[in-house]
Write a protein that holds these residues in place. Structure first.
Motif, mmCIF file in Angstrom:
data_model
loop_
_atom_site.group_PDB
_atom_site.id
_atom_site.type_symbol
_atom_site.label_atom_id
_atom_site.label_comp_id
_atom_site.label_asym_id
_atom_site.label_seq_id
_atom_site.Cartn_x
_atom_site.Cartn_y
_atom_site.Cartn_z
ATOM 1 N N SER A 342 26.483 54.159 -14.622
ATOM 2 C CA SER A 342 26.162 53.865 -13.228
ATOM 3 C C SER A 342 25.742 52.416 -13.101
ATOM 4 N N THR A 377 20.495 54.913 -2.866
ATOM 5 C CA THR A 377 21.903 55.275 -3.043
ATOM 6 C C THR A 377 22.293 56.422 -2.117
ATOM 7 N N GLU A 378 21.413 57.403 -1.972
ATOM 8 C CA GLU A 378 21.682 58.519 -1.067
ATOM 9 C C GLU A 378 21.832 58.040 0.374
ATOM 10 N N HIS A 380 22.830 55.141 1.339
ATOM 11 C CA HIS A 380 24.112 54.442 1.454
ATOM 12 C C HIS A 380 25.278 55.426 1.534
ATOM 13 N N TYR A 381 25.262 56.459 0.677
ATOM 14 C CA TYR A 381 26.337 57.449 0.691
ATOM 15 C C TYR A 381 26.365 58.249 1.997
ATOM 16 N N ASP A 382 25.184 58.456 2.589
ATOM 17 C CA ASP A 382 25.106 59.218 3.853
ATOM 18 C C ASP A 382 25.432 58.366 5.068
ATOM 19 N N TYR A 387 26.830 48.711 3.122
ATOM 20 C CA TYR A 387 26.853 48.198 1.750
ATOM 21 C C TYR A 387 25.985 46.957 1.592
#
Length: 404
Positions: A342, A377-378, A380-382, A387
């Motif tokens: 990662s 990170t969560e 950003h993914y949601d 970015y």
């Protein structure tokens, strides 16, 4: 900078014929040490000379055969009034015979390609019959000695002078060399530091780190010590500005074929990594497999201890590690990380303090910072943050300078 011929000091020629004796074990290391200003103790056969060499006398080593010329210089050393002693013969085929030697300290040892050539010696110092120098111990008359030493010092200055050739002197920062300053002669070119190159070969050897080819083993004396040096970060990419180059971190010895393949990319400013080309060689892969991968560089210094010696984490499955990779693993130059990685996994490790370092040059986080990064990170993914917001927030968490 260089010793001068003084009253009462003699100058002798030593001779080295690699065809007769090729056991100069740490030649590459002595090139690097003397380039850094460190005298190297040693001894050398004086052929039939049994006396007349005193502490402080100057010694010049003539390499015979291919790439003939003055390769090294030093000073005779000893505790007694004279420096010559008798010991077992250097030629192992003569176990019952002895030879005469002198102890010395090398102040300069060059690579074969950097010698003061015999053709130049013949033109500039014709008093010596250079084709007929058969053995060590020939003493030079004072006017000839002065002329030869002056020519030798001029040669050393020339190969280290940025205004005459392509080399620069080391900076005051230990372990670093200045490279990459653009100068204009007939065309623009980038300077490359002879001393950094010598240090690279001393540290990494004279075999290609990609394919393992060694010119000396294949071609004998003709190829002894020959290898090209690859800049992991292209020296021409600095826009003509000087930059610091660490031989241990930034340079690798490669054969001309592999060197050409490292730079055979769509963007010449982004060469393949050594690991990439090695895997292409082993697995018959094409450049397209690496199109999205860009070679990253470790920081100038470790954020934990300030050191500048780094090892690399290799990512992915290494199906058939070659001898060079096994050597690097054995010397802790590389470590295998595995396939599932990662952004918070290390790219490098400090070989001085063992700290793990991220691609951006920051320390690998732990504890509460890891928890915050996972939450970031969560988000950003949601789609809660974009970015750019994610990268900025990540930098604030990981980069100490971002808080100042």
């Amino acid at each position: 900078m260089f010793p001068k011929v003084e009253t009462g000091m003699n100058v002798f020629l030593l001779v080295w014929n690699p065809k007769r004796w090729d056991h100069w074990g740490d030649h590459l290391g002595e090139v690097a040490k003397t380039a850094a200003g460190q005298p190297v103790p040693g001894s050398w056969s004086m052929s039939s000379r049994r006396s007349g060499v005193f502490p402080g006398d100057r010694l010049l080593l003539l390499r015979q055969g291919r790439e003939s010329g003055i390769l090294a210089s030093g000073v005779a050393v000893g505790d007694g009034p004279e420096c010559i002693y008798e010991d077992g013969h250097w030629d192992k085929s003569k176990p019952d015979e002895t030879a005469f030697y002198t102890n010395l300290e090398w102040d300069t040892v060059l690579l074969p390609e950097d010698v003061l050539p015999r053709e130049t010696l013949k033109q500039q110092v014709p008093e010596v019959t250079w084709e007929r120098v058969q053995g060590s111990g020939q003493i030079l008359e004072s006017p000839v000695a002065e002329k030869l030493l002056a020519l030798w010092h001029e040669h050393l200055s020339d190969i280290d002078d940025p205004e005459s050739e392509t080399w620069r002197s080391p900076t005051d920062d230990e372990g670093w060399f200045i490279e990459g300053k653009r100068t204009t002669k007939t065309v623009n070119r980038y300077e490359r530091n002879r001393k950094a190159r010598a240090e690279c070969i001393a540290r990494h050897g004279d075999s290609c780190v990609v394919c393992g080819f060694n010119f000396g083993k294949r071609y004998g004396e003709h190829g002894l010590g020959f290898i090209e040096v690859h800049h992991l970060k292209p020296v021409g990419g600095g826009g003509g500005k000087q930059r610091k180059v660490n031989p241990d971190r930034d340079l690798r010895p490669v054969c001309p074929n592999c060197h050409a393949m490292l730079h055979k990319t769509k963007d010449r400013s982004k060469p393949l990594s050594v690991a990439q080309l090695r895997r292409m060689l082993l697995e018959d892969l094409d450049e397209e497999d690496w199109e999205e991968e860009v070679e990253a560089q470790p920081p100038d210094k470790c954020p934990a201890c300030g050191g500048n010696r780094f090892g690399t984490y290799l990512r992915g499955l290494i199906a058939a590690p070659d001898d060079e990779l096994l050597r690097q693993m054995d010397q802790d130059e590389v470590r295998i990380m595995g396939c599932l990685v990662s952004d918070e996994d290390a790219c490098w490790f400090c070989r001085d303090c063992d700290a793990d370092i991220l691609e951006e040059g920051w320390l690998v986080p732990d504890g509460e910072v890891v928890h915050q990064l996972n939450r970031l990170t969560e988000l950003h993914y949601d789609g809660v943050i974009d970015y750019d917001e994610f990268r900025a927030a990540r930098k604030r968490l990981l980069d100490p300078s971002a808080l100042s």
